[in-house]
Every structure is written in C-alpha cells, then in structure tokens.
Design a protein around this motif. Sequence first.
Motif, short mmCIF file in Angstrom:
data_model
loop_
_atom_site.label_atom_id
_atom_site.label_comp_id
_atom_site.label_asym_id
_atom_site.label_seq_id
_atom_site.Cartn_x
_atom_site.Cartn_y
_atom_site.Cartn_z
N MET A 1 48.32 33.12 46.86
CA MET A 1 47.75 34.44 47.00
C MET A 1 48.02 34.97 48.42
SD MET A 1 45.88 35.67 44.50
CE MET A 1 45.00 35.24 43.06
N SER A 2 47.78 36.24 48.61
CA SER A 2 48.03 36.84 49.91
C SER A 2 46.87 36.56 50.86
CB SER A 2 48.23 38.34 49.76
OG SER A 2 47.03 38.93 49.31
N GLU A 3 47.12 36.68 52.14
CA GLU A 3 46.11 36.43 53.16
C GLU A 3 45.17 37.61 53.33
OE1 GLU A 3 45.63 33.56 54.86
OE2 GLU A 3 47.18 32.68 53.60
N ARG A 4 45.64 38.81 53.04
CA ARG A 4 44.80 40.01 53.18
C ARG A 4 43.84 40.11 52.01
NH1 ARG A 4 48.12 45.28 53.94
NH2 ARG A 4 46.02 46.02 53.59
N PRO A 5 42.60 40.48 52.24
CA PRO A 5 41.66 40.66 51.14
C PRO A 5 42.02 41.90 50.33
CG PRO A 5 40.61 41.25 53.21
CD PRO A 5 41.96 40.68 53.54
N PHE A 6 41.78 41.82 49.05
CA PHE A 6 42.06 42.94 48.16
C PHE A 6 41.11 44.10 48.43
CE2 PHE A 6 41.22 45.13 44.09
CZ PHE A 6 42.47 45.68 43.89
N LEU A 7 39.85 43.77 48.71
CA LEU A 7 38.82 44.77 48.92
C LEU A 7 38.06 44.40 50.18
CD1 LEU A 7 37.42 47.22 47.61
CD2 LEU A 7 35.90 45.61 46.49
N GLN A 8 37.85 45.37 51.05
CA GLN A 8 37.16 45.10 52.30
C GLN A 8 36.12 46.17 52.53
OE1 GLN A 8 39.77 45.03 55.66
NE2 GLN A 8 38.17 44.41 57.08
N ILE A 9 34.88 45.75 52.82
CA ILE A 9 33.80 46.69 53.12
C ILE A 9 33.79 46.86 54.63
CG2 ILE A 9 31.32 47.07 53.01
CD1 ILE A 9 31.35 45.35 50.46
N VAL A 10 33.99 48.10 55.09
CA VAL A 10 34.13 48.35 56.52
C VAL A 10 32.88 48.95 57.14
CG1 VAL A 10 36.63 48.56 56.44
CG2 VAL A 10 35.22 50.57 56.09
N LYS A 11 31.95 49.44 56.32
CA LYS A 11 30.76 50.06 56.87
C LYS A 11 29.59 49.80 55.93
CE LYS A 11 29.13 54.37 58.81
NZ LYS A 11 29.42 55.77 59.08
N GLY A 12 28.44 49.55 56.47
CA GLY A 12 27.24 49.33 55.67
C GLY A 12 27.01 47.86 55.42
N ASP A 13 25.94 47.58 54.72
CA ASP A 13 25.57 46.20 54.42
C ASP A 13 25.35 46.09 52.91
OD1 ASP A 13 24.89 43.56 54.77
OD2 ASP A 13 22.80 43.99 55.23
N ALA A 14 26.41 45.86 52.17
CA ALA A 14 26.34 45.80 50.71
C ALA A 14 25.77 44.46 50.25
CB ALA A 14 27.71 46.02 50.10
N THR A 15 24.95 44.53 49.22
CA THR A 15 24.40 43.31 48.64
C THR A 15 25.44 42.70 47.71
OG1 THR A 15 23.45 44.44 46.75
CG2 THR A 15 22.06 44.28 48.73
N PRO A 16 25.29 41.42 47.37
CA PRO A 16 26.24 40.81 46.43
C PRO A 16 26.26 41.53 45.07
CG PRO A 16 25.01 39.11 47.55
CD PRO A 16 24.40 40.41 47.96
N GLU A 17 25.11 42.08 44.64
CA GLU A 17 25.07 42.81 43.37
C GLU A 17 25.87 44.10 43.45
OE1 GLU A 17 22.27 41.71 44.94
OE2 GLU A 17 21.78 40.02 43.63
N GLU A 18 25.77 44.79 44.58
CA GLU A 18 26.53 46.03 44.75
C GLU A 18 28.03 45.76 44.79
OE1 GLU A 18 23.33 48.74 47.25
OE2 GLU A 18 24.67 47.39 48.35
N ILE A 19 28.41 44.70 45.44
CA ILE A 19 29.83 44.32 45.50
C ILE A 19 30.33 43.95 44.11
CG2 ILE A 19 31.48 42.67 46.43
CD1 ILE A 19 29.72 42.55 48.95
N ALA A 20 29.51 43.20 43.35
CA ALA A 20 29.90 42.83 41.98
C ALA A 20 30.05 44.06 41.10
CB ALA A 20 28.88 41.87 41.40
N ALA A 21 29.15 45.02 41.26
CA ALA A 21 29.24 46.25 40.46
C ALA A 21 30.50 47.03 40.82
CB ALA A 21 28.00 47.11 40.69
N LEU A 22 30.81 47.10 42.09
CA LEU A 22 32.02 47.80 42.53
C LEU A 22 33.28 47.14 41.99
CD1 LEU A 22 33.36 49.98 44.30
CD2 LEU A 22 33.30 48.34 46.17
N ILE A 23 33.32 45.83 42.04
CA ILE A 23 34.49 45.10 41.54
C ILE A 23 34.61 45.27 40.02
CG2 ILE A 23 35.45 42.79 41.19
CD1 ILE A 23 34.40 42.12 44.00
N ALA A 24 33.48 45.28 39.31
CA ALA A 24 33.52 45.48 37.86
C ALA A 24 34.08 46.85 37.50
CB ALA A 24 32.12 45.30 37.26
N VAL A 25 33.67 47.87 38.23
CA VAL A 25 34.15 49.23 37.95
C VAL A 25 35.64 49.34 38.26
CG1 VAL A 25 33.98 51.64 38.70
CG2 VAL A 25 31.91 50.33 38.25
N VAL A 26 36.06 48.81 39.40
CA VAL A 26 37.47 48.89 39.77
C VAL A 26 38.33 48.11 38.78
CG1 VAL A 26 39.14 48.23 41.55
CG2 VAL A 26 37.01 49.34 42.20
N SER A 27 37.86 46.93 38.36
CA SER A 27 38.62 46.12 37.40
C SER A 27 38.72 46.81 36.04
CB SER A 27 37.95 44.76 37.22
OG SER A 27 37.95 44.06 38.43
#
Length: 70
Positions: A1-27
Amino acid sequence: MSERPFLQIVKGDATPEEIAALIAVVSARAAGGAAAPPARRPSAWTDRSRLARRPLRPGPGAWRASALPG
C-alpha cells in the motif's frame, strides 16, 4: 500500500463514529458509480395514444360532437 493516507482530517476533533460514517458515505458513493439520468417523459407530440379515437355516443347531436376535438 502507499505511505500517504487516503483520508486525512486536517481540522477539528472527529470522533471514531464520525470518521466511520464519513468513510461509509465515501465508500458507498465510490461503489455506486455514475447515477443514471432521471427518466424523461415522452413528448405529447410523440404519444401514439392520442391517435386513438374516443368511443362514439349515439344520441341527439352526436353527429356534431363526433367531429369536435375533445
């Protein structure tokens, strides 16, 4: 796999649930492909049902009504 992350949060403090929801929508969006364009209704000019004749109703003045557009 690549070294760069596919998704990076640059501002704010997202919870694991919010990140999971974002990944589900994008997928889901990526897996869905291109959406089909909305179905278009055929033009009234090309509608063949308008050529069908309405039933005749016998009675007084029926000969006159049979020639009138309805």
